[in-house]
Design a protein around this motif. Structure first.
Motif, PDB file in Angstrom:
ATOM      1  N   LEU A   1       4.172   9.979  30.911  1.00  0.00           N
ATOM      2  CA  LEU A   1       3.910   8.718  30.644  1.00  0.00           C
ATOM      3  C   LEU A   1       3.601   8.115  32.439  1.00  0.00           C
ATOM      4  CD1 LEU A   1       5.457   7.270  27.753  1.00  0.00           C
ATOM      5  CD2 LEU A   1       2.931   8.075  27.767  1.00  0.00           C
ATOM      6  N   ALA A   2       4.203   8.438  33.621  1.00  0.00           N
ATOM      7  CA  ALA A   2       4.083   7.494  34.295  1.00  0.00           C
ATOM      8  C   ALA A   2       2.732   8.605  35.328  1.00  0.00           C
ATOM      9  CB  ALA A   2       4.926   7.553  35.783  1.00  0.00           C
ATOM     10  N   LYS A   3       2.530   9.819  35.641  1.00  0.00           N
ATOM     11  CA  LYS A   3       1.766  10.473  35.165  1.00  0.00           C
ATOM     12  C   LYS A   3       0.530  10.505  34.674  1.00  0.00           C
ATOM     13  CE  LYS A   3       0.896  15.374  36.361  1.00  0.00           C
ATOM     14  NZ  LYS A   3       1.448  16.577  36.575  1.00  0.00           N
ATOM     15  N   SER A   4       0.535  10.120  33.355  1.00  0.00           N
ATOM     16  CA  SER A   4      -0.738   9.584  32.822  1.00  0.00           C
ATOM     17  C   SER A   4      -1.683   8.139  33.500  1.00  0.00           C
ATOM     18  CB  SER A   4      -0.003   9.362  31.398  1.00  0.00           C
ATOM     19  OG  SER A   4      -0.954   9.140  30.743  1.00  0.00           O
ATOM     20  N   PHE A   5      -0.275   7.547  33.906  1.00  0.00           N
ATOM     21  CA  PHE A   5      -1.240   6.117  34.575  1.00  0.00           C
ATOM     22  C   PHE A   5      -2.110   6.852  36.227  1.00  0.00           C
ATOM     23  CE2 PHE A   5      -0.949   3.044  37.671  1.00  0.00           C
ATOM     24  CZ  PHE A   5      -1.901   1.682  37.256  1.00  0.00           C
ATOM     25  N   ILE A   6      -1.356   7.355  36.589  1.00  0.00           N
ATOM     26  CA  ILE A   6      -1.941   7.918  37.811  1.00  0.00           C
ATOM     27  C   ILE A   6      -3.352   8.359  37.825  1.00  0.00           C
ATOM     28  CG2 ILE A   6      -1.418  10.019  39.594  1.00  0.00           C
ATOM     29  CD1 ILE A   6       1.537   9.392  39.489  1.00  0.00           C
ATOM     30  N   GLU A   7      -3.021   9.806  36.884  1.00  0.00           N
ATOM     31  CA  GLU A   7      -4.409  10.323  36.317  1.00  0.00           C
ATOM     32  C   GLU A   7      -5.297   9.543  35.354  1.00  0.00           C
ATOM     33  OE1 GLU A   7      -2.754  14.003  34.054  1.00  0.00           O
ATOM     34  OE2 GLU A   7      -2.023  14.781  35.544  1.00  0.00           O
ATOM     35  N   LYS A   8      -5.290   8.758  34.926  1.00  0.00           N
ATOM     36  CA  LYS A   8      -6.107   7.934  34.424  1.00  0.00           C
ATOM     37  C   LYS A   8      -7.157   7.469  36.019  1.00  0.00           C
ATOM     38  CE  LYS A   8      -4.584   4.385  32.113  1.00  0.00           C
ATOM     39  NZ  LYS A   8      -4.448   3.094  30.807  1.00  0.00           N
ATOM     40  N   ASN A   9      -6.360   6.692  36.370  1.00  0.00           N
ATOM     41  CA  ASN A   9      -6.669   5.937  37.291  1.00  0.00           C
ATOM     42  C   ASN A   9      -7.289   7.178  38.654  1.00  0.00           C
ATOM     43  OD1 ASN A   9      -6.227   3.320  36.300  1.00  0.00           O
ATOM     44  ND2 ASN A   9      -4.238   4.126  35.620  1.00  0.00           N
ATOM     45  N   GLY A  10      -7.009   7.872  38.698  1.00  0.00           N
ATOM     46  CA  GLY A  10      -7.716   8.911  39.595  1.00  0.00           C
ATOM     47  C   GLY A  10      -6.995   9.016  40.832  1.00  0.00           C
ATOM     48  N   LEU A  11      -6.027   8.527  40.972  1.00  0.00           N
ATOM     49  CA  LEU A  11      -4.919   8.477  42.209  1.00  0.00           C
ATOM     50  C   LEU A  11      -4.561  10.054  42.559  1.00  0.00           C
ATOM     51  CD1 LEU A  11      -2.736   5.140  41.047  1.00  0.00           C
ATOM     52  CD2 LEU A  11      -5.165   5.842  42.870  1.00  0.00           C
TER      53      LEU A  11
END
Length: 283
Positions: free
Chosen positions: A122-132
């Motif tokens: 879920l932390a990785k999902s936030f990162i990927e969703k926001n193009g980080l």
């Protein structure tokens, strides 16, 4: 109001919101219901207003201070969220009985906020969703408002274009967000992301996505307010860059627990140096 509807009241607990009126309502309840009164000061006004020059009307400011002093004196116990705020209470009111004031820090529910690996789903999902992607994330999350000096701190961000791995991430909204975003657009600042407030149940994932977390207050807030975001950041175990005045409560917490490094509010060159230092020790 609940204090007038309840059958029997032993204690009335009132907080400092709305400013000044919160305390005055507690006093009113104490008198009318003949109960004890605990006054919980979260943010100290009018000192908070003075710190950011929100108003220069001395009559209104002095009236607010007299009214709030009255509430402190009438309270059976005053509870503040920082040692520095206790100093302000006593300094402001020379007749105040110091033993009547207690320091109780705010807190976070550690069953809801706890460390997760940055590569957790879920932390990785936030990162990927926001193009980080694989960025080294320096995060600020919360109110982008009057009390945090972000409109000046943002001006050091272009220096870090030389480090393409670094991205500054600002999560939240507030009175200063438009000014900060427009400054970045005018100056072609590309190593920054602005992300809206996250749903309460998802804050744990955004906080755990950061490598370094910024906790900041504008100069003059010491003894007036404690940035409550610090409790969530400490709960997820992030390294903190505290941009805070010496002997302020948030800085004391960081230094006492050895969970980050601090620099004086307004020292932008040293803020830049500390970010560079943290990046170099983590990579």
């Amino acid at each position: 109001m609940a204090i007038f509807k309840a059958d029997k009241l032993d204690v009335i607990f009132s907080i400092s919101q709305p400013p000044v009126l919160g305390g005055l309502l507690g006093v009113l309840g104490k008198i009318l219901r003949k109960s004890k009164f605990i006054y919980n000061i979260q943010d100290f006004n009018p000192e908070q207003i003075e710190a950011v020059n929100y108003s220069k009307n001395k009559f209104v400011i002095n009236l607010m201070r007299r009214v709030d002093n009255f509430s402190c004196n009438k309270a059976d116990k005053v509870v503040v969220v920082g040692r520095d705020i206790k100093e302000t209470v006593v300094k402001r009111n020379k007749t105040f009985y110091i033993k009547k004031c207690e320091v109780i820090n705010n807190w976070i529910n550690e069953k809801e906020m706890y460390p997760l690996p940055k590569d957790s789903v879920l932390a990785k999902s936030f990162i990927e969703k926001n193009g980080l992607g694989d960025k080294f994330i320096i995060m600020y999350s919360g109110n982008i408002g009057l009390y945090y000096d972000l409109e000046n701190i943002i001006k050091i961000v272009p220096y870090f274009h030389r480090y393409p791995e670094i991205c500054f991430v600002f999560v939240g909204e507030g009175a200063k967000k438009k000014e900060v975003v427009e400054w970045c657009n005018r100056n072609n600042v590309t190593n920054v992301k602005f992300i809206p407030y996250q749903p309460k149940e998802e804050i744990i994932y955004s906080l755990n996505a950061a490598d370094v977390y910024i906790v900041t207050n504008v100069k003059g807030i010491k003894g007036v307010s404690v940035p409550s975001k610090i409790y969530g950041v400490m709960a997820v175990g992030k390294s903190i860059l505290g941009i805070l005045e010496k002997r302020s409560e948030a800085r004391n917490l960081i230094e006492d627990s050895n969970c980050g490094i601090c620099v004086e509010s307004g020292d932008y060159e040293e803020i830049k140096n500390k970010i560079e230092y943290l990046y170099n020790i983590f990579i």
